[in-house]
Write a protein that holds these residues in place. Sequence first.
Motif, PDB file in Angstrom:
ATOM      1  N   GLN A   3       0.847  -1.196   0.000  1.00 32.12           N
ATOM      2  CA  GLN A   3       0.000   0.000   0.000  1.00 32.12           C
ATOM      3  C   GLN A   3       0.884   1.248   0.000  1.00 32.12           C
ATOM      4  O   GLN A   3       1.696   1.413   0.912  1.00 32.12           O
ATOM      5  CB  GLN A   3      -0.895   0.055   1.250  1.00 32.12           C
ATOM      6  CG  GLN A   3      -2.116  -0.830   1.204  1.00 32.12           C
ATOM      7  CD  GLN A   3      -1.895  -2.099   1.982  1.00 32.12           C
ATOM      8  OE1 GLN A   3      -1.220  -2.083   2.996  1.00 32.12           O
ATOM      9  NE2 GLN A   3      -2.469  -3.204   1.507  1.00 32.12           N
ATOM     10  N   VAL A   4       0.720   2.061  -1.041  1.00 31.78           N
ATOM     11  CA  VAL A   4       1.460   3.327  -1.120  1.00 31.78           C
ATOM     12  C   VAL A   4       0.443   4.432  -0.914  1.00 31.78           C
ATOM     13  O   VAL A   4      -0.553   4.498  -1.642  1.00 31.78           O
ATOM     14  CB  VAL A   4       2.165   3.461  -2.490  1.00 31.78           C
ATOM     15  CG1 VAL A   4       2.886   4.799  -2.599  1.00 31.78           C
ATOM     16  CG2 VAL A   4       3.132   2.307  -2.708  1.00 31.78           C
ATOM     17  N   GLN A   5       0.668   5.277   0.117  1.00 37.44           N
ATOM     18  CA  GLN A   5      -0.328   6.300   0.414  1.00 37.44           C
ATOM     19  C   GLN A   5       0.294   7.681   0.476  1.00 37.44           C
ATOM     20  O   GLN A   5       1.169   7.937   1.312  1.00 37.44           O
ATOM     21  CB  GLN A   5      -1.014   5.974   1.754  1.00 37.44           C
ATOM     22  CG  GLN A   5      -2.025   4.852   1.595  1.00 37.44           C
ATOM     23  CD  GLN A   5      -2.647   4.470   2.917  1.00 37.44           C
ATOM     24  OE1 GLN A   5      -2.088   4.732   3.981  1.00 37.44           O
ATOM     25  NE2 GLN A   5      -3.800   3.837   2.844  1.00 37.44           N
ATOM     26  N   VAL A  32      -0.887  -2.738  -4.539  1.00 33.96           N
ATOM     27  CA  VAL A  32      -0.531  -3.891  -5.365  1.00 33.96           C
ATOM     28  C   VAL A  32      -1.059  -5.125  -4.645  1.00 33.96           C
ATOM     29  O   VAL A  32      -0.797  -5.316  -3.449  1.00 33.96           O
ATOM     30  CB  VAL A  32       1.006  -3.989  -5.560  1.00 33.96           C
ATOM     31  CG1 VAL A  32       1.360  -5.241  -6.362  1.00 33.96           C
ATOM     32  CG2 VAL A  32       1.543  -2.746  -6.262  1.00 33.96           C
ATOM     33  N   GLU A  33      -1.806  -5.941  -5.386  1.00 33.62           N
ATOM     34  CA  GLU A  33      -2.389  -7.148  -4.766  1.00 33.62           C
ATOM     35  C   GLU A  33      -1.423  -8.326  -4.861  1.00 33.62           C
ATOM     36  O   GLU A  33      -0.554  -8.360  -5.722  1.00 33.62           O
ATOM     37  CB  GLU A  33      -3.703  -7.518  -5.488  1.00 33.62           C
ATOM     38  CG  GLU A  33      -4.774  -6.463  -5.430  1.00 33.62           C
ATOM     39  CD  GLU A  33      -5.261  -6.172  -4.018  1.00 33.62           C
ATOM     40  OE1 GLU A  33      -5.228  -7.102  -3.182  1.00 33.62           O
ATOM     41  OE2 GLU A  33      -5.632  -5.010  -3.720  1.00 33.62           O
ATOM     42  N   ILE A  37       0.964  -9.146 -11.500  1.00 39.67           N
ATOM     43  CA  ILE A  37       2.106  -8.462 -12.107  1.00 39.67           C
ATOM     44  C   ILE A  37       1.658  -7.027 -12.357  1.00 39.67           C
ATOM     45  O   ILE A  37       0.657  -6.793 -13.056  1.00 39.67           O
ATOM     46  CB  ILE A  37       2.527  -9.115 -13.441  1.00 39.67           C
ATOM     47  CG1 ILE A  37       2.927 -10.587 -13.231  1.00 39.67           C
ATOM     48  CG2 ILE A  37       3.690  -8.350 -14.076  1.00 39.67           C
ATOM     49  CD1 ILE A  37       3.309 -11.321 -14.518  1.00 39.67           C
ATOM     50  N   VAL A  38       2.382  -6.093 -11.745  1.00 38.18           N
ATOM     51  CA  VAL A  38       2.058  -4.679 -11.914  1.00 38.18           C
ATOM     52  C   VAL A  38       3.209  -3.999 -12.640  1.00 38.18           C
ATOM     53  O   VAL A  38       4.371  -4.217 -12.285  1.00 38.18           O
ATOM     54  CB  VAL A  38       1.799  -4.012 -10.537  1.00 38.18           C
ATOM     55  CG1 VAL A  38       1.787  -2.495 -10.668  1.00 38.18           C
ATOM     56  CG2 VAL A  38       0.494  -4.496  -9.946  1.00 38.18           C
ATOM     57  N   ALA A  39       2.894  -3.201 -13.631  1.00 41.47           N
ATOM     58  CA  ALA A  39       3.935  -2.453 -14.337  1.00 41.47           C
ATOM     59  C   ALA A  39       3.776  -0.977 -14.048  1.00 41.47           C
ATOM     60  O   ALA A  39       2.661  -0.455 -14.058  1.00 41.47           O
ATOM     61  CB  ALA A  39       3.832  -2.712 -15.833  1.00 41.47           C
ATOM     62  N   ILE A  40       4.893  -0.326 -13.742  1.00 39.10           N
ATOM     63  CA  ILE A  40       4.875   1.136 -13.585  1.00 39.10           C
ATOM     64  C   ILE A  40       5.601   1.680 -14.812  1.00 39.10           C
ATOM     65  O   ILE A  40       6.807   1.441 -14.981  1.00 39.10           O
ATOM     66  CB  ILE A  40       5.541   1.559 -12.258  1.00 39.10           C
ATOM     67  CG1 ILE A  40       4.709   1.011 -11.093  1.00 39.10           C
ATOM     68  CG2 ILE A  40       5.663   3.077 -12.178  1.00 39.10           C
ATOM     69  CD1 ILE A  40       5.349   1.109  -9.739  1.00 39.10           C
ATOM     70  N   VAL A  41       4.861   2.341 -15.645  1.00 39.38           N
ATOM     71  CA  VAL A  41       5.390   2.762 -16.943  1.00 39.38           C
ATOM     72  C   VAL A  41       5.590   4.273 -16.955  1.00 39.38           C
ATOM     73  O   VAL A  41       4.812   5.025 -16.380  1.00 39.38           O
ATOM     74  CB  VAL A  41       4.399   2.367 -18.078  1.00 39.38           C
ATOM     75  CG1 VAL A  41       5.067   2.482 -19.444  1.00 39.38           C
ATOM     76  CG2 VAL A  41       3.865   0.969 -17.873  1.00 39.38           C
ATOM     77  N   GLY A  42       6.659   4.681 -17.611  1.00 38.02           N
ATOM     78  CA  GLY A  42       6.880   6.119 -17.723  1.00 38.02           C
ATOM     79  C   GLY A  42       8.175   6.401 -18.459  1.00 38.02           C
ATOM     80  O   GLY A  42       9.031   5.524 -18.587  1.00 38.02           O
ATOM     81  N   ILE A 211       2.785  -7.541 -20.360  1.00 38.54           N
ATOM     82  CA  ILE A 211       2.584  -8.795 -19.613  1.00 38.54           C
ATOM     83  C   ILE A 211       1.917  -8.542 -18.259  1.00 38.54           C
ATOM     84  O   ILE A 211       1.548  -9.476 -17.548  1.00 38.54           O
ATOM     85  CB  ILE A 211       3.895  -9.597 -19.415  1.00 38.54           C
ATOM     86  CG1 ILE A 211       4.866  -8.842 -18.495  1.00 38.54           C
ATOM     87  CG2 ILE A 211       4.543  -9.955 -20.744  1.00 38.54           C
ATOM     88  CD1 ILE A 211       5.949  -9.738 -17.919  1.00 38.54           C
ATOM     89  N   ALA A 212       1.775  -7.256 -17.865  1.00 39.70           N
ATOM     90  CA  ALA A 212       1.262  -6.934 -16.529  1.00 39.70           C
ATOM     91  C   ALA A 212      -0.255  -7.103 -16.451  1.00 39.70           C
ATOM     92  O   ALA A 212      -0.967  -6.929 -17.439  1.00 39.70           O
ATOM     93  CB  ALA A 212       1.633  -5.494 -16.186  1.00 39.70           C
ATOM     94  N   ASP A 213      -0.708  -7.462 -15.252  1.00 44.51           N
ATOM     95  CA  ASP A 213      -2.152  -7.515 -15.015  1.00 44.51           C
ATOM     96  C   ASP A 213      -2.711  -6.095 -14.937  1.00 44.51           C
ATOM     97  O   ASP A 213      -3.819  -5.827 -15.357  1.00 44.51           O
ATOM     98  CB  ASP A 213      -2.437  -8.257 -13.695  1.00 44.51           C
ATOM     99  CG  ASP A 213      -1.882  -9.672 -13.712  1.00 44.51           C
ATOM    100  OD1 ASP A 213      -2.023 -10.338 -14.759  1.00 44.51           O
ATOM    101  OD2 ASP A 213      -1.282 -10.097 -12.703  1.00 44.51           O
TER     102      ASP A 213
END
Lengths: 232, 431
Positions: A3-5, A32-33, A37-42, A211-213
């Motif tokens: 958890q990022v707050q 993030v659960e 797979i989580v992608a942080i794009v930038g 490939i990320a969810d």
Amino acid sequence: MIQVQNVNHTFLIGKKGKEKKVPVLKGLSFEVEKGEIVAIVGKSGSGKSTLLHTIAGFMSPEQGSITVNGQETAFLNETERAKFRLNNFGFIFQNFQLMPGLTAFENVELPLKLKGVSSKKRKTSVKQLLKKVGLEEVADHYPNELSGGQQQRVSIARALITNPPILFADEPTGSLDSETEQDILLLIQDLNQTLGVTFVIITHDEEVASIADRKFRMRDGELVKGDTGYVI
Amino acid sequence: MLFKDQVDFVSQHIKKNKLRVFMTILAATMGCAFLIVLASIGFGIQDTMRKEILEDQAITEVEVYPNDGEELDISKIGAVEHVNAIVQRTRMEAMAVSQIENRSLEGNMLLTNFAQEEKSNLKLSEGRMPTKDNEIVVGYQFAENLLTDAERKEMEQSTEEDAEPIGGYKESLIGKTVSMSLQSYESEEAFSETWDFTIVGVTEKPAKDWIVDTNILLDESWKDKLQEVYEVNMEEGNTDLFFSSTKIYTSSLEHVKSVTEELKEMGYSVYSVSEQLEQLDVFFMAFKIGLIFVGTIAVLISSIGIFNTMTMAVTERTREIGVMKAIGASPKLIQRLFLMESAWIGIIGTILAVIISYAVSFLANWILPMVVGSALGEEEFQDLSMTFSLIPWQLVVIASIISIGVAMISGWRPARKATKIDVIQALRQEL
């Protein structure tokens, strides 16, 4: 799981006494659960690496809280953070970050050594994992004797050897050709499905992000709103 | 991380930089060896002087002298705690002329109490202590100085200084009867009175090579008889035949000090070996501390090398340290690994230094007497049991603590620097 707050962070840039404040993270909040797979794009300079560094505990954010597995990481001291990383995180870096003086086997073995696992147990675990990532033939090769793809597989094996619940990958295919990139991405997907490891991938490459969810897009230190909240 | 893995990790890094680590160990070895060898000279000289003092007299011996015009109160001295024996040897102002068969010897006669002598641990090389009045003990060189007139003449003519003794009595003296008379130092002729004594014991060889013991030890009950004879034969006004020296023997070395103090309180002049040893020890303690201090400067200079090597190691391994920290190595572990590396340099350097120091010390004690002897042209010097260098275990312990301690202190700052390496900066370093 993560958890990022409301995370804020500012860098001081320039000569001493004449520093300039540059905000790099501006009120970030997301979750993030487990097992996704989580992608942080930038783009470069968007603050995605800084975000990874704060979640991984390499640095503390100026404001906000980061909770991993129910543990608030910002309050931990350096020794506690190191222990927390050892037990909860695995890291895959763009330029592999392998120890040049250690063989592939020894590189993968290193986190187990840090955990104080006995030599016999280490051997069995490392052998199994190297087989899984397809490197058993080159176990006694040094990093400079391996191809880029092989080095990244060693790096992935090293990140996985302690069975961490979360794996961070910072531009995991940034130094690889497109064919090898596909191999690595397939491996990541396979590991996610077979082992249930949560992946947080930092990338500028849309193909990798594919490939990320879920994907979070960052721009100038902020998450970009899409049609479905922050997730695009 | 298991200790074995930590050691493996450190040795792997040392192997990677063999030459640099070797040179650093060499510097540490030289510094520590210099410290040990330098201080060993202090220990060596002290040991030689102690031996000199202890060879001269028994360590439990306390010499006591009465003040002018007074006499020693033997019963009072005997009552002092831990006094084991009081040996009063009375010397005569006259020579004792001994005659066995056709051989004679002019020597000194000492009157003593054999019971006390036995208590004081007088050692005999042969025979036993006298039990009867007419039994005596003679000095170790008594036999070899019993000469015939012809032998004596030959000896007088011999010009060589170091000539071997000519003749002398070759058989055992035990059980032999010696005929004895007194002779004044001033006259050529012996007194007419003679006595027959049986030799029952021969004293031990004197500790010093240059001491020639031809004394005759006789029971003190003879004092009056001898005085009478002396008075009859000598002119008036010169009848002071005897003068005595008193030695007290304590039950053990640790009581020498207390007995000495008590006798001083009684108003006697006292001299004991413990007093001399105490002064010697105080002087040498200061001397040795000075030498160790000078030696430590050499160790400190060598520590600059260790500091340099460790700083280089940390700088070179910045990226590796960053990766280690990233994957979960605690700052304490990083610090410990670097401290172990500098301690390893210190330990190996110290072990080599100790081995080299013992070798240097052995060679110095073997070669220096020969060099000094030949330089001075004295062959005898080579035979002296002079210790130039001595390395007791205490010196090894002190030098090891200083050397390894200094190595660890000089590795401390680089190790601290390693723990402060920023993970993000380290990971950005070029490969």
